[in-house]
Write an enzyme that holds these catalytic residues in place. Structure first.
Site, mmCIF file in Angstrom:
data_model
loop_
_atom_site.group_PDB
_atom_site.id
_atom_site.type_symbol
_atom_site.label_atom_id
_atom_site.label_comp_id
_atom_site.label_asym_id
_atom_site.label_seq_id
_atom_site.Cartn_x
_atom_site.Cartn_y
_atom_site.Cartn_z
ATOM 1 N N ASP A 407 0.860 -1.187 0.000
ATOM 2 C CA ASP A 407 0.000 0.000 0.000
ATOM 3 C C ASP A 407 0.899 1.240 0.000
ATOM 4 O O ASP A 407 2.112 1.143 0.217
ATOM 5 C CB ASP A 407 -0.872 -0.034 1.272
ATOM 6 C CG ASP A 407 -1.920 1.077 1.313
ATOM 7 O OD1 ASP A 407 -2.311 1.582 0.245
ATOM 8 O OD2 ASP A 407 -2.343 1.424 2.432
ATOM 9 N N GLU A 410 2.662 4.770 -4.123
ATOM 10 C CA GLU A 410 2.682 5.707 -5.274
ATOM 11 C C GLU A 410 4.025 6.423 -5.385
ATOM 12 O O GLU A 410 4.403 6.720 -6.524
ATOM 13 C CB GLU A 410 1.527 6.703 -5.131
ATOM 14 C CG GLU A 410 0.146 6.083 -5.253
ATOM 15 C CD GLU A 410 -0.245 5.234 -4.044
ATOM 16 O OE1 GLU A 410 0.299 5.501 -2.953
ATOM 17 O OE2 GLU A 410 -1.046 4.306 -4.193
ATOM 18 N N ASP A 484 -9.161 3.359 -2.399
ATOM 19 C CA ASP A 484 -10.161 3.802 -1.424
ATOM 20 C C ASP A 484 -11.470 4.271 -2.043
ATOM 21 O O ASP A 484 -11.755 5.455 -2.113
ATOM 22 C CB ASP A 484 -9.576 4.914 -0.560
ATOM 23 C CG ASP A 484 -8.397 4.409 0.265
ATOM 24 O OD1 ASP A 484 -8.208 3.176 0.328
ATOM 25 O OD2 ASP A 484 -7.680 5.243 0.820
HETATM 26 O O1 MIG Z 1 -5.848 5.192 4.130
HETATM 27 O O2 MIG Z 1 -3.475 1.035 5.698
HETATM 28 O O3 MIG Z 1 -5.977 2.129 0.406
HETATM 29 O O4 MIG Z 1 -6.846 -0.063 1.897
HETATM 30 O O5 MIG Z 1 -6.758 0.181 4.689
HETATM 31 C C1 MIG Z 1 -4.579 5.109 4.563
HETATM 32 C C2 MIG Z 1 -4.632 1.781 5.858
HETATM 33 C C3 MIG Z 1 -3.734 3.922 4.182
HETATM 34 C C4 MIG Z 1 -4.961 3.066 2.341
HETATM 35 C C5 MIG Z 1 -5.427 1.819 1.658
HETATM 36 C C6 MIG Z 1 -6.424 1.110 2.527
HETATM 37 C C7 MIG Z 1 -5.801 0.791 3.862
HETATM 38 C C8 MIG Z 1 -5.296 2.063 4.525
HETATM 39 N N1 MIG Z 1 -4.377 2.762 3.632
#
Ligand code: MIG
Length: 814
Positions: A407, A410, A484
């Protein structure tokens, strides 16, 4: 007093205007360089035209006449083959003749047109120019008959004509809105579909910010680079399928995932401790809802340090994982790229000591704020760093973990630009480039490092990687989820075109957060989203901190029953789904398909994206609005059978489907054969000899259909050594008889199924004999050691065929 600054040339408007007038100029000469490169020297730049193979031609704008032929890491160098070519010079143009294509370079304008070798025009260029300093645009013709697909992960509908997008991997708070120009994944691959003319693709290989504009000109689309240069691949069709196959040859295809990765995944931000995770797993078992994976979000870590478990919440991860293993449930923990700046933390120490972190040219390490606070970011553009990162995953594999969730890659940073400073200089394996130039590669390279590391430690077992960010070629390393979204009906609807276009863009293994991530789902939305979601290639229910719970049983027995029914249905058709994963692995063709891919001449389907195909045999038409029990379903040509009632519908028209809350409208193409698990186990599993039946849906009299079934251990790489079965079945349907021809193109040696089960639902005639022909002899199926039975109430015919053949012909007669 006048200083020299006050007479800075930028203050002179004439001077800044100059750049807007930039164009390539006319072609003055041509040079045939090594590796089949044709360098067309124009007044202000050089254009390199390089045939990659018979279907793909690369075009690169060489600025300042600099001869930089490098590609990004997304390109499979093996795609470059030797192609015979002849260059002809004519009065007004050059023409490069290739076996299947011809490329015309106009002398006066340096415009490049692509033709089919037989003379049919495929793509017409209208100019290359520079709208502002350092950015370059290429403009190509489109018209009324054009539709645009691909472009990776974007909101909006299927057809991208009239839209404008940027490619810049971004973590945005309100991502899934129609006007958003960039999301987490950037795939600068555009498919230009032209009615009754050949389709083609353009892959713009530039990992900086690029833009695709299908809006500003009614008769042209443009693509633009804002750093580096234009380096694109013209990818011939003529059919959409050919474009996608050729594109996936250029950027690579997915590996076969392990069985568990295509099962149902349950996630939550976050399951907070060991007890909660175990309780969750037992609930799935008790409630007879199959589940293969539970995800651990950021709270599992010790103060968000990657490669750790929190000692209080998860005091004994090994024991937890072992207990889950007995249930057949896996853990997939989240791993973000940010490494906590902490001098007592081993990964930070090693990264600093070995100079593995991203830094500015002047030497300063880029430190950004993410969950752990100030953090450093590995420079994944360096092979050495990828190896190191991969090595760290031994921590997880030693615990019995084989899947990782990437995650924030980017990369997302909590600052105003939301990402890494653009003047970071990536070392990029000896070809240093700024973050501005390579931004879109970061997330994919992280997943590449993760996948390769896992593979090394897993000793022949297949890993699973899930990533949020990616670039072209991401399919080689990871599945993607669409980030998200929210628990909005609109986002359920939008997830269909988004994942369809990801599939057309080379990434077949994708899906949204089922139920919606942010906001609060409702019982009805969860039911409808689960129904649709189980037919997406990647299937995970996930929700944010503090939102209403959305596990399948969160809303009482009625919704739980619906979720169970559909999650179980996914497992029942797993052999069919897995065959489609095999197709994606071999050809790059998507698993979840828009109707346009299969029915390109049907004007009704160019932008149809509230229904979709799974492979070519199943058509799924989810309910996408609340309090709705009917919907229009468009059935394309052919005959379609209602999956639930068996009712037959002639295609080429719309029908009204009745769909109370527990019904998802599903139609099977007549003539299709769907391999299915036929057993009641909690969780039938691929590769484990679960009972499979090939369910044949009788086709119209006079028709023939061909279907295949792929099977392997669904766990290791033994398939690469040929240990798999691929059975092709050709069925021909006649008045009062059906002929089935089975051919094994490959047959597993390690495990042998003793018999083949075939079922025909609602047979249109009363069968009296089943004959088989094995090479020379025609005998009754019984005499050949098989058996059959017919249930007169349901009209279902069941055949059991001894599986000792390589080729077999079978005839069912009235
Ligand atoms: O929103 O790790 O897209 O699936 O639960 C902040 C916490 C960071 C974004 C991800 C989401 C995940 C969340 N992350």
């Amino acid at each position: 007093m006048q200083t020299s600054e006050s007479i800075h040339p930028n203050k002179n408007s004439e001077d800044t205007k100059l750049n807007n007038d930039w164009s390539i100029g006319s072609v003055v000469s041509v040079k045939h360089a090594g590796d089949n490169r044709f360098l067309f020297q124009a007044e202000n730049a050089t254009i390199m035209v390089q045939p990659v193979n018979e279907d793909i031609v690369r075009v690169k704008l060489l600025l300042h006449h600099a001869e930089d032929f490098s590609t990004t890491i997304a390109i499979e160098q093996a795609a470059f083959q030797s192609v015979s070519s002849t260059l002809e010079e004519h009065a007004a143009y050059y023409q490069l003749l290739l076996p299947k294509l011809s490329v015309v370079v106009h002398k006066a304008t340096a415009n490049i047109d692509f033709y089919h070798a037989d003379g049919e025009l495929i793509a017409k260029e209208e100019g290359v120019y520079s709208p502002s300093r350092g950015s370059y645009v290429c403009k190509k013709h489109m018209d009324k008959q054009s539709h645009i697909y691909g472009l990776g992960e974007k909101t909006g509908f299927l057809d991208k004509k009239g839209e404008k997008y940027d490619m810049w991997n971004s973590d945005v708070f309100d991502p899934h809105v129609p006007e958003i120009e960039c999301l987490y994944v950037s795939i600068p691959f555009l498919i230009h579909f032209q009615y009754e003319k050949p389709s083609y693709g353009i892959f713009l290989d530039n990992a900086g910010r690029t833009s695709f504009d299908m809006r500003s000109h009614s008769d042209a689309y443009t693509f633009q680079v804002n750093s580096g240069t234009i380096d694109y691949y013209f990818i011939a069709g003529p059919a959409l399928q050919n474009v996608i196959q050729n594109y996936s040859e250029l950027t690579g295809r997915m590996e076969l995932p392990p069985a568990w990765a295509i099962g149902y995944h349950q996630s939550r931000y976050s399951y907070m401790n060991q007890e909660e995770v175990l309780q969750l797993a037992y609930s799935f078992k008790e409630k007879n809802i199959p589940c293969d994976v539970i995800h651990l979000d950021i709270h599992y870590m010790d103060e968000y340090r990657v490669f750790t478990f929190d000692p209080i919440r998860f005091p004994n991860p090994r024991q937890m994982i072992d207990q889950l293993k007995e249930l057949g449930i896996r853990i997939v923990p989240i791993v973000d790229p940010g490494v906590k700046k902490d001098p007592e933390y081993i990964q930070y120490q090693e990264g600093i000591t070995n100079q593995y972190f991203c830094r500015k040219m002047e030497g300063e390490i880029f430190i950004g704020d993410v969950w752990p606070g100030a953090s450093a970011f590995p420079d994944f553009t360096e092979e050495e760093v990828r190896l190191w990162w991969g090595e760290q995953h031994r921590y997880y594999t030693d615990l019995g973990i084989a899947g990782i969730w990437n995650d924030m890659n980017e990369p997302a940073v909590f600052n105003t630009t939301k990402t890494m400073d653009l003047d970071v200089v990536h070392r990029n394996d000896g070809n240093p480039k700024t973050h501005r130039e390579l931004h879109n590669l970061y997330g994919m390279l992280m997943s590449m490092a993760t996948q390769q590391g896992l593979k090394k430690h897993l000793d022949g077992e297949r890993p699973f990687v899930l990533t949020r960010a990616g670039y072209a070629g991401v399919q080689k390393y990871a599945a993607t989820w669409t980030g998200d979204n929210r628990s909005f009906w609109e986002h359920l609807a939008m997830s269909i075109p988004m994942v369809l276009n990801l599939g057309l863009s080379g990434q077949p293994f994708a899906g949204p957060d089922i139920g919606g991530f942010a906001h609060h789902t409702t019982p009805e939305l969860l039911a409808r989203w689960t129904q649709a979601g189980v037919f997406f290639p990647y299937c995970r229910n996930h929700s944010v901190l503090d939102s209403i719970r959305q596990e399948p049983w969160a809303f009482g027995p009625e919704i739980e029953d619906i979720c169970r029914k559909y999650i179980r249905l996914r497992y029942e058709i797993m052999p069919y789904l897995y065959t489609l994963f095999y197709t994606a692995h071999k050809t790059g063709l998507p698993i979840m398909r828009p109707l346009i891919l299969e029915y390109a001449n049907d004007r009704n389907v160019y932008n149809l994206c509230d229904q979709f195909l799974v492979g070519s045999s199943l058509l799924v038409a989810p309910i996408l609005r609340p309090s709705t029990e009917t919907r229009v379903v468009y059935l394309p040509e052919g005959e379609w059978i209602d999956f639930w009632t068996g009712e037959r519908h002639a295609g080429g028209k719309s029908i009204l489907a009745h769909a109370p809350l527990d019904v998802l409208p599903i139609y099977v193409k007549a003539g299709a054969m769907i391999p299915q698990f036929k057993e009641d186990a909690w969780k039938p599993t691929l590769g484990q000899q679960s009972d499979v039946t090939l369910v044949l849906y009788e086709g119209p009299v006079g028709s023939t259909s061909s279907n295949s079934w792929y099977e392997d251990d669904a766990a290791t790489y033994a398939y690469e050594q040929g240990d798999y079965s691929l059975l092709e079945t050709v069925a021909s349907f006649h008045e009062h008889s059906i002929k089935l021809a089975f051919t094994y193109h490959s047959k597993r040696q390690s495990v042998v199924r003793e018999q083949l089960n075939v079922a025909i639902k609602q047979l249109s005639f009363l069968p009296t004999q089943v004959m088989v022909r094995d090479q020379e002899h025609v005998v009754a199926l019984e005499a050949a050691g098989g058996s059959w039975s017919f249930d007169a109430n349901t009209s279902e015919l069941n055949l059991h065929i001894p599986n000792t053949f390589e080729m077999l012909e079978l005839t069912i007669m009235a």
